[in-house]
Design an enzyme around this catalytic site. Structure first.
Site, PDB file in Angstrom:
ATOM      1  CD  GLU A 226      -2.889   1.180   2.351  1.00  0.00           C
ATOM      2  OE1 GLU A 226      -3.124   0.112   2.964  1.00  0.00           O
ATOM      3  OE2 GLU A 226      -3.438   2.256   2.649  1.00  0.00           O
ATOM      4  NE  ARG A 304      -9.477   0.159   9.196  1.00  0.00           N
ATOM      5  CZ  ARG A 304     -10.772   0.107   8.844  1.00  0.00           C
ATOM      6  NH1 ARG A 304     -11.629  -0.612   9.532  1.00  0.00           N
ATOM      7  NH2 ARG A 304     -11.209   0.775   7.789  1.00  0.00           N
ATOM      8  CD  GLU A 705      -8.486  -4.547   5.534  1.00  0.00           C
ATOM      9  OE1 GLU A 705      -9.422  -3.817   5.147  1.00  0.00           O
ATOM     10  OE2 GLU A 705      -7.544  -4.124   6.196  1.00  0.00           O
TER      11      GLU A 705
HETATM   12  N1  MTE Z   1      -6.406 -11.446  -1.122  1.00  0.00           N
HETATM   13  C1  MTE Z   1      -5.367 -11.850  -1.890  1.00  0.00           C
HETATM   14  N2  MTE Z   1      -5.470 -13.002  -2.559  1.00  0.00           N
HETATM   15  N3  MTE Z   1      -4.210 -11.114  -1.959  1.00  0.00           N
HETATM   16  C2  MTE Z   1      -4.062  -9.946  -1.259  1.00  0.00           C
HETATM   17  O1  MTE Z   1      -3.016  -9.296  -1.349  1.00  0.00           O
HETATM   18  N4  MTE Z   1      -5.084  -8.349   0.307  1.00  0.00           N
HETATM   19  C3  MTE Z   1      -6.087  -8.177   1.369  1.00  0.00           C
HETATM   20  C4  MTE Z   1      -7.461  -8.605   0.895  1.00  0.00           C
HETATM   21  N5  MTE Z   1      -7.402  -9.899   0.293  1.00  0.00           N
HETATM   22  C5  MTE Z   1      -5.154  -9.498  -0.437  1.00  0.00           C
HETATM   23  C6  MTE Z   1      -6.334 -10.289  -0.426  1.00  0.00           C
HETATM   24  C7  MTE Z   1      -6.165  -6.802   1.852  1.00  0.00           C
HETATM   25  S1  MTE Z   1      -5.035  -6.273   2.992  1.00  0.00           S
HETATM   26  C8  MTE Z   1      -7.157  -5.946   1.449  1.00  0.00           C
HETATM   27  S2  MTE Z   1      -7.290  -4.383   2.087  1.00  0.00           S
HETATM   28  C9  MTE Z   1      -8.165  -6.341   0.438  1.00  0.00           C
HETATM   29  O2  MTE Z   1      -7.927  -7.652  -0.063  1.00  0.00           O
HETATM   30  C10 MTE Z   1      -8.139  -5.337  -0.690  1.00  0.00           C
HETATM   31  O3  MTE Z   1      -8.957  -5.675  -1.744  1.00  0.00           O
HETATM   32  P1  MTE Z   1     -10.526  -5.333  -1.769  1.00  0.00           P
HETATM   33  O4  MTE Z   1     -10.684  -3.930  -1.317  1.00  0.00           O
HETATM   34  O5  MTE Z   1     -10.880  -5.553  -3.173  1.00  0.00           O
HETATM   35  O6  MTE Z   1     -11.164  -6.298  -0.829  1.00  0.00           O
HETATM   36 MO1  MOS Z   2      -5.307  -3.802   3.271  1.00  0.00          MO
HETATM   37  S1  MOS Z   2      -4.183  -3.844   5.001  1.00  0.00           S
HETATM   38  O1  MOS Z   2      -6.119  -2.334   3.777  1.00  0.00           O
HETATM   39  O2  MOS Z   2      -4.128  -3.255   2.155  1.00  0.00           O
END
Ligand code: MTE
Ligand code: MOS
Length: 750
Positions: A226, A304, A705
């Site tokens: 990020e 958070r 998450e």
């Molecule tokens: N799933 C996979 N396969 N790979 C990832 O890097 N990141 C997670 C989650 N699921 C992630 C994942 C995190 S930290 C977040 S914030 C969300 O996916 C972001 O994607 P979204 O907003 O589309 O859910």
């Molecule tokens: Mo997810 S920790 O908000 O990239």
């Protein structure tokens, strides 16, 4: 619908950073990073490195044309160390060479003269010395001071959680290619293309429109890309700018582990007060966040923690204070849950400790205090709660008391194996807590053959967001999915993007895509109505056919598109979306920061081998609040992956920094992550059926998450199993609960 990426993944055709064909003349980068956690940088000697074969240039802080600054929230982090080093792994010099080998070889020949300064690795020590990233923040609800007098039971304690390595399969990296007029295109493995663009512009002293960032997909980010992808994107851009040649850097695993920050470790104190009926009347917590050497995203992560400090419970009197403590570790950063899990662990520890002292199961306290619709969160938002519904359904569908009885019977019959069970309710707020970040844009083009191209600010990193975007367009237009293509995430097509984070990418970008498609659809309908001699309101499109009052006509989707183009009507739209109703006042720490909350309950069962201290997670049985899931396959995948990642954090992943701030768990031989054998034998996920209009895309709820936090249940289940063997064990609330700690707990004598 399957994840659209599964086809190219399976064939090995998916393009990641390292799959982009390199242009002739590309230089390879490698970083010389600080071997010392804190010190004064007296000099850097590159003389032995710069004349080695293949070495083209070595760049240090003095070569930076713009600001030597990459801090996002606070400008407190240099790209390349100038006068001081603040953590082991801090970049000092960038070597550019004709081959990767030559670059890495040259790095070994660089010498830095650093005068060591005192090193702090412990957040409590940093706080005591006044080393804070930002002033502390406190969330208050009711009045704890007067509430303690009403409490029958008051329990105090301390809880610690360690960090967590992101361990995305694809390491950090970037490939920067100079274009005409000084423009630089950066292919970046980043969750935040705009952050890379903005920071590259600042460091190179260029306007943002001269930096193009393009991202096809990530081999995982989990929060680690990020903010921290920016360093590598900007270093490559700097190299490309100074040499006018393409520059590539894909980190080796050990470089990545050494130089990047991780999930924040926390050390916390708690005090919890209950009345005689087990109602929690008061809760106080103090959080010491180990921020590392620079702010990075720590202030937002700390926030958070406070937002989620009461997890899925309603507590009328709360006082929670958090300190973001500056230490000499690599700056810690976002990691799935973003500080929420750290806060939730502490309240669960408080409840477990209270239950232990009262000689009752923790579930008795947990269930009694679940937050209900109409209750107030410590930050002033009123809950629309599914917490009791999730708990009840988990209890009914999985027969909680029968599971507990089974475990008790097993324990009575087995002297050397013990089962433990814990229930983990979750509540997670969806939205960026920085209100302004809740905005997104989507660019939709319908081509004259009826095919559709979509660009959004969302980055695909395995979570399936592109598939969801495609589903949105297919549903609005009512056309075949294979007509739709989701393009790369690119700052020239979509500007000023928020990072793909906070689980909100599908919601925000999905709503923008929906809006863009609807606007094009309205124009198409008007065009069809004119051609078919009827009113636009009578027109719908169903399965690629134009219908009048629901009856299919002979006009097909491609014909309609072409007819509309011929009339010189636009078939493109750029839509903007921002969720309504969000506000937050940091002065009062009150507001309505979240569009909605996601709830769920997990029942976790483990078995401990009491001779060896090793264990299995037998089952994780979940009722999860998906809203109306858009894609059950993807959402289940997110749950399963999140749960395993959460269990890893709580049980086996152990980050070790020594007192000098050197990472000892710096490779996969010393840092253990869950493999297929440590995945629970059973993960059951049942949806809680809710169908509310909730500001999410198509009434689905964000899923990225929240499921990680079910993993916290594994920690408490393991404790219960240890206690079943050794009731006198006094285990500190200190995660991860590794097999070594379990073994010591089993045979601890008091
Ligand atoms: N799933 C996979 N396969 N790979 C990832 O890097 N990141 C997670 C989650 N699921 C992630 C994942 C995190 S930290 C977040 S914030 C969300 O996916 C972001 O994607 P979204 O907003 O589309 O859910
Ligand atoms: Mo997810 S920790 O908000 O990239």
């Amino acid at each position: 619908m399957k994840n659209i990426d599964s086809y190219t993944h399976l064939r090995g055709e998916s393009v990641y950073l390292d799959d982009i064909p390199v242009i002739r003349g590309t230089l390879y980068a490698a970083v010389f990073d600080s071997p010392i956690a804190h010190g004064e940088l007296l000099s850097v000697d590159c003389s032995a490195a710069k004349d080695l074969p293949g070495v083209v240039r070595i760049i240090t802080a003095a070569d930076i044309p713009g600001e030597n600054q990459i801090g996002g929230i606070i400008a407190d982090e240099e790209l390349l160390a100038s006068t001081h080093v603040h953590f082991c792994g801090m970049p000092i010099a960038l070597v550019l060479a004709d081959t990767e080998e030559a670059a890495r070889h040259a790095v070994k020949k660089i010498k830095a003269d650093i005068r060591p300064l005192p090193v702090i690795t412990d957040p409590r020590e940093a706080q005591a010395k006044g080393e804070l990233i930002i002033p502390p923040r406190t969330f208050i609800l009711g009045d704890t001071t007067s509430a303690w007098a009403q409490c029958t039971h008051i329990i105090e304690g301390r809880a610690d959680t360690n960090g967590q390595e992101h361990l995305y399969i694809e390491t950090q990296g970037a490939y920067a290619v100079p274009q005409e007029s000084g423009v630089i295109r950066i292919h970046s493995s980043t969750q935040g293309p705009t952050a890379v663009q903005r920071t590259a512009a600042r460091v190179l002293n260029l306007s943002m429109h001269k930096i193009e960032v393009d991202t096809t997909r990530l081999g995982g980010g989990f929060g680690g890309k990020e903010d921290q992808a920016t360093t590598w994107g900007v270093l490559c851009a700097l190299g490309a700018h100074l040499t006018n040649r393409p520059v590539k850097y894909a980190l080796h695993r050990m470089e990545d582990m050494r130089m990047t920050g991780k999930r924040h470790p926390y050390s916390s104190d708690f005090r919890i007060g209950l009345d005689k009926d087990l109602k929690i009347l008061a809760y106080e917590a103090t959080f010491y966040q180990n921020a590392g050497a620079a702010a990075d995203l720590s202030p937002a992560v700390m926030e958070r923690t406070l937002f989620h400090c009461t997890n899925a419970y309603f507590i009328p009197n709360v006082k929670a204070t958090a300190y973001s403590c500056r230490t000499h570790l690599p700056p810690n950063t976002a990691f799935r849950g973003f500080g929420g899990p750290q806060g939730m662990f502490v309240i669960e520890a408080a409840i477990a400790k209270a239950a232990g002292q009262l000689g009752i199961p923790a579930t008795a306290i947990q269930e009694k205090n679940l937050i209900r619709t109409g209750d107030e969160f410590p930050y002033g938002q009123i809950a629309d709660s599914e917490a009791p519904a999730c708990w009840q359904q988990a209890d009914e569908q999985y027969h909680l008391s029968a599971l507990q009885k089974e475990a008790d019977a097993f324990n009575a019959a087995n002297p050397l194996h013990k089962k433990g069970l814990a229930v983990m309710p979750i509540c997670f707020g969806i939205s960026f807590t920085k209100t302004l970040m809740n905005q997104a844009r989507s660019l939709v083009h319908v081509y004259t053959d009826g095919s559709v191209g979509i660009s959004t600010g969302a980055v695909e990193m395995g979570q399936g967001v592109n598939t969801k975007m495609l589903q949105v367009a297919a549903a609005v237009f009512s056309i075949r999915p294979d007509r739709i293509r989701i393009n790369t995430t690119n700052t020239y097509r979509i500007a000023n993007t928020s990072p793909t984070a906070a689980s909100a990418a599908a919601d925000l970008n999905g709503k923008a895509t929906e809006s863009a498609c609807r606007q094009i659809l309205e124009r198409l309908k008007a065009s069809a109505a004119a051609d078919l001699g009827t009113e636009p309101s009578a027109i719908t499109i169903a399965d690629e056919l134009v219908c009048i009052n629901g009856v299919p006509s002979s006009l097909t989707w491609p014909q309609l598109v072409m007819n509309t183009y011929v009339k010189r009507i636009s078939l493109s739209e750029l839509a903007h979306y921002t969720p309504p109703g969000l506000h937050y006042n940091p002065a009062t720490e009150k507001g309505h920061p979240f569009a909605y909350h996601v709830y769920g309950t997990a029942i976790v069962t483990v078995t401990v081998d009491c001779l060896r201290g090793i264990y299995d997670v037998d089952s994780v049985k979940v009722v999860h609040d998906f809203g109306r899931s858009m894609n059950e396959l993807i959402d289940r995948g997110q749950c399963e992956g999140g749960i395993v990642q959460g269990i890893g954090w709580m049980t086996m992943e152990e980050i070790v920094y020594d007192k000098e701030g050197r990472l000892r768990s710096n490779a996969l031989s010393t840092y253990k992550v869950p493999d297929i054998y440590s995945v629970p034998a059973e993960i059951s996920i049942r949806p809680l059926q809710t169908d509310k209009d909730n500001l999410a895309i198509f009434r689905s709820k964000a899923v990225g998450e929240p499921p990680l936090m079910y993993g916290i249940g594994a920690y408490f289940a393991l404790r219960n199993a240890v206690k079943a063997f050794n009731p006198g064990a006094v285990l500190p609330y200190d995660a991860p609960l590794t097999p070594e700690k379990v073994l010591m707990g089993l045979y601890q004598i008091h």
